[in-house]
Design a protein around this motif. Structure first.
Motif, PDB file in Angstrom:
ATOM      1  N   ALA A  55      64.107  30.545 -10.188  1.00  0.00           N
ATOM      2  CA  ALA A  55      64.151  31.711  -9.296  1.00  0.00           C
ATOM      3  C   ALA A  55      63.754  32.981 -10.051  1.00  0.00           C
ATOM      4  O   ALA A  55      62.985  33.800  -9.533  1.00  0.00           O
ATOM      5  CB  ALA A  55      65.545  31.858  -8.685  1.00  0.00           C
ATOM      6  N   VAL A  56      64.251  33.141 -11.267  1.00  0.00           N
ATOM      7  CA  VAL A  56      63.896  34.314 -12.072  1.00  0.00           C
ATOM      8  C   VAL A  56      62.402  34.288 -12.384  1.00  0.00           C
ATOM      9  O   VAL A  56      61.714  35.309 -12.298  1.00  0.00           O
ATOM     10  CB  VAL A  56      64.733  34.372 -13.368  1.00  0.00           C
ATOM     11  N   ASP A  57      61.895  33.104 -12.715  1.00  0.00           N
ATOM     12  CA  ASP A  57      60.463  32.960 -12.995  1.00  0.00           C
ATOM     13  C   ASP A  57      59.631  33.313 -11.760  1.00  0.00           C
ATOM     14  O   ASP A  57      58.611  33.992 -11.862  1.00  0.00           O
ATOM     15  CB  ASP A  57      60.167  31.532 -13.460  1.00  0.00           C
ATOM     16  N   ASN A  58      60.073  32.866 -10.579  1.00  0.00           N
ATOM     17  CA  ASN A  58      59.367  33.198  -9.337  1.00  0.00           C
ATOM     18  C   ASN A  58      59.333  34.708  -9.104  1.00  0.00           C
ATOM     19  O   ASN A  58      58.330  35.250  -8.660  1.00  0.00           O
ATOM     20  CB  ASN A  58      60.024  32.510  -8.133  1.00  0.00           C
ATOM     21  N   ILE A  59      60.421  35.366  -9.400  1.00  0.00           N
ATOM     22  CA  ILE A  59      60.475  36.820  -9.213  1.00  0.00           C
ATOM     23  C   ILE A  59      59.502  37.504 -10.169  1.00  0.00           C
ATOM     24  O   ILE A  59      58.758  38.397  -9.771  1.00  0.00           O
ATOM     25  CB  ILE A  59      61.913  37.349  -9.418  1.00  0.00           C
ATOM     26  N   LYS A  60      59.493  37.058 -11.416  1.00  0.00           N
ATOM     27  CA  LYS A  60      58.579  37.661 -12.386  1.00  0.00           C
ATOM     28  C   LYS A  60      57.120  37.461 -11.982  1.00  0.00           C
ATOM     29  O   LYS A  60      56.298  38.344 -12.163  1.00  0.00           O
ATOM     30  CB  LYS A  60      58.819  37.061 -13.772  1.00  0.00           C
ATOM     31  N   LYS A  61      56.816  36.278 -11.429  1.00  0.00           N
ATOM     32  CA  LYS A  61      55.442  35.969 -11.026  1.00  0.00           C
ATOM     33  C   LYS A  61      55.116  36.476  -9.620  1.00  0.00           C
ATOM     34  O   LYS A  61      53.988  36.351  -9.157  1.00  0.00           O
ATOM     35  CB  LYS A  61      55.213  34.454 -11.061  1.00  0.00           C
ATOM     36  N   ARG A  62      56.161  36.985  -8.930  1.00  0.00           N
ATOM     37  CA  ARG A  62      56.036  37.412  -7.524  1.00  0.00           C
ATOM     38  C   ARG A  62      55.531  36.257  -6.672  1.00  0.00           C
ATOM     39  O   ARG A  62      54.636  36.384  -5.849  1.00  0.00           O
ATOM     40  CB  ARG A  62      55.115  38.632  -7.391  1.00  0.00           C
ATOM     41  N   ASP A  63      56.105  35.073  -6.892  1.00  0.00           N
ATOM     42  CA  ASP A  63      55.722  33.838  -6.215  1.00  0.00           C
ATOM     43  C   ASP A  63      56.913  33.316  -5.406  1.00  0.00           C
ATOM     44  O   ASP A  63      58.059  33.432  -5.835  1.00  0.00           O
ATOM     45  CB  ASP A  63      55.305  32.804  -7.272  1.00  0.00           C
ATOM     46  N   ASN A  64      56.655  32.750  -4.246  1.00  0.00           N
ATOM     47  CA  ASN A  64      57.705  32.167  -3.387  1.00  0.00           C
ATOM     48  C   ASN A  64      58.772  33.183  -2.999  1.00  0.00           C
ATOM     49  O   ASN A  64      59.952  32.856  -2.930  1.00  0.00           O
ATOM     50  CB  ASN A  64      58.368  30.965  -4.062  1.00  0.00           C
ATOM     51  N   LEU A  65      58.381  34.410  -2.766  1.00  0.00           N
ATOM     52  CA  LEU A  65      59.334  35.444  -2.375  1.00  0.00           C
ATOM     53  C   LEU A  65      59.438  35.516  -0.857  1.00  0.00           C
ATOM     54  O   LEU A  65      58.483  35.234  -0.143  1.00  0.00           O
ATOM     55  CB  LEU A  65      58.899  36.803  -2.916  1.00  0.00           C
ATOM     56  N   GLU A  67      60.248  38.105   2.162  1.00  0.00           N
ATOM     57  CA  GLU A  67      60.361  39.529   2.468  1.00  0.00           C
ATOM     58  C   GLU A  67      60.964  39.706   3.845  1.00  0.00           C
ATOM     59  O   GLU A  67      60.753  38.895   4.737  1.00  0.00           O
ATOM     60  CB  GLU A  67      58.988  40.205   2.416  1.00  0.00           C
TER      61      GLU A  67
END
Length: 74
Positions: A55-65, A67
């Protein structure tokens, strides 16, 4: 005898002390207070650790967010 109580500081009241006195009566007791680190607790499980790191990695990559508009919450 050992008892562990997990409470929020704001929830401590006279009932808590009354219960302690009733359980331990005239015995000497030791009270240790420590702050609970929920992150460490959640990372103890390998499955949780993997999900949180992903989840942290997704946030950093702005992936699978996901909105949303806060107006939609009302």
């Amino acid at each position: 005898m050992q008892k562990v109580y997990k409470v929020k500081a704001n929830d401590l009241d006279d009932r808590f002390l009354t219960e302690l006195k009733a359980i331990f009566r005239d015995r000497e007791i030791e009270i240790v207070v420590s702050e609970v680190d929920e992150t460490s607790y959640l990372l103890q499980s390998p499955a949780n650790r993997e999900k949180l790191i992903k989840a942290v990695d997704n946030i950093k990559k702005r992936d699978n967010l996901v909105e949303f508009n806060s107006d939609d919450l009302t």
